[in-house]
Enzyme design. Structure first.
Site, mmCIF file in Angstrom:
data_model
loop_
_atom_site.group_PDB
_atom_site.id
_atom_site.type_symbol
_atom_site.label_atom_id
_atom_site.label_comp_id
_atom_site.label_asym_id
_atom_site.label_seq_id
_atom_site.Cartn_x
_atom_site.Cartn_y
_atom_site.Cartn_z
ATOM 1 C CG ASP A 90 98.930 13.847 -15.095
ATOM 2 O OD1 ASP A 90 99.859 13.670 -15.892
ATOM 3 O OD2 ASP A 90 98.741 13.123 -14.104
ATOM 4 C CG LEU A 148 93.002 4.626 -8.407
ATOM 5 C CD1 LEU A 148 92.558 3.175 -8.309
ATOM 6 C CD2 LEU A 148 94.465 4.712 -8.836
ATOM 7 C CB SER A 149 90.256 9.485 -6.362
ATOM 8 O OG SER A 149 91.570 9.849 -6.730
ATOM 9 C CB ALA A 157 93.393 7.541 -21.166
ATOM 10 C CB ALA A 193 92.337 10.526 -13.452
ATOM 11 C CE1 TYR A 194 86.683 12.108 -7.561
ATOM 12 C CE2 TYR A 194 85.242 12.897 -9.281
ATOM 13 C CZ TYR A 194 85.491 12.668 -7.954
ATOM 14 O OH TYR A 194 84.556 12.986 -7.014
ATOM 15 C CG ASP A 205 77.971 12.740 -2.295
ATOM 16 O OD1 ASP A 205 76.789 12.978 -1.992
ATOM 17 O OD2 ASP A 205 78.889 12.704 -1.452
ATOM 18 C CG ASN A 215 91.774 11.871 -17.766
ATOM 19 O OD1 ASN A 215 92.429 11.189 -18.541
ATOM 20 N ND2 ASN A 215 92.316 12.539 -16.775
#
Length: 257
Positions: A46, A161-162, A154, A158-159, A146, A116
């Site tokens: 990716d 969702l984390s 799109a 990625a981050y 933080d 992203n």
């Protein structure tokens, strides 16, 4: 959508699997220059796909990725067989990136694009302190956290969702504003925003609580303010197999947990 493919250009990450795949594909299908090819085939993961999309931004070139990396969410499955036919049947997805504009302590302005997400994060042991304005109206006078990110559909898997942000269908005219480890307000989970808004983030106490900003892989250190809006002119085009389309991947991802 069907398209006639006359020539392909193969690009690969530095991973040995990607380089080997490129050699096998070039031997079978030939290799045109990126400027002359109908489609650019990206081999890697990716991260490499994001680099390729940035490279081809606004060129009108279509990018078809095959996974020779680790996760490969943006990539199609790898196969040497019938590649032109697969590409001719592929679905075109048009990405409009986010435009990030930062200002530092010296008034220096930097600009970058993000397919992203744009991500702000604390630079030191102390939490960041931010003010968040949407279209000129203050929505969060003080957010202690933080980090904070604004993700496109799109990039929502990625981050974002984390960080426990929502997954957005590719066709949704939305952006996800997601905090990372919020301390105050502790219960704020983020917000869904229309994709036509402008988000302004002011760093409070920037000398005491320095913050960096990242647009995909472009990092700007010690910013004082950040403005983010979806680009009205820039586009990148990514191709996905119709039996495993990008929209289907994002929809399926919502039922994996």
């Amino acid at each position: 959508m069907s398209r006639k493919i006359r020539s392909l250009s193969f690009v690969a990450s530095q991973a040995p699997e990607a380089e080997q795949a490129r050699g096998e594909l070039v031997e079978r299908y030939g290799d045109a220059s990126p400027d002359e090819a109908d489609v650019i085939v990206a081999l890697g993961g990716d991260g490499f796909m994001l680099q390729t999309l940035h490279t081809t931004m606004n060129s009108g070139k279509m990018v078809y990725g095959m996974n020779r990396g680790s996760i490969g969410f943006l990539m199609n499955r790898f196969s040497l067989a019938d590649l032109p036919a697969r590409i001719e049947r592929a679905v075109a997805n048009i990405c409009r990136p986010l435009e990030m504009r930062t200002v530092d302590a010296d008034g220096h302005v930097s600009e970058a694009l993000a397919i992203n997400e744009v991500y702000l994060f604390r630079q030191s042991y102390q939490a960041a302190k931010l003010r968040v304005d949407i279209d000129g109206r203050t929505r969060l006078p003080e957010l202690i956290c933080d980090g904070l990110l604004l993700a496109t559909p799109a990039g929502s898997t990625a981050y974002n969702l984390s960080a426990h942000g929502p997954i957005l269908p590719l066709e949704a005219p939305l952006l996800a504003l997601t905090p990372v480890s919020p301390f105050r307000p502790r219960r704020w989970r983020g917000a869904l925003l229309p994709n036509h808004v402008t988000v302004d983030i002011e760093i409070l106490e920037p000398e005491k609580r320095p913050v960096n900003a990242v647009a995909d892989y472009t990092e700007i250190k010690s910013v004082h303010s950040v403005r983010i809006a979806q680009s009205e002119s820039s586009t990148a085009i990514i191709l996905s197999d119709p039996d495993h389309s990008w929209s289907e991947r994002i929809l399926s991802e919502q039922f994996q947990y």
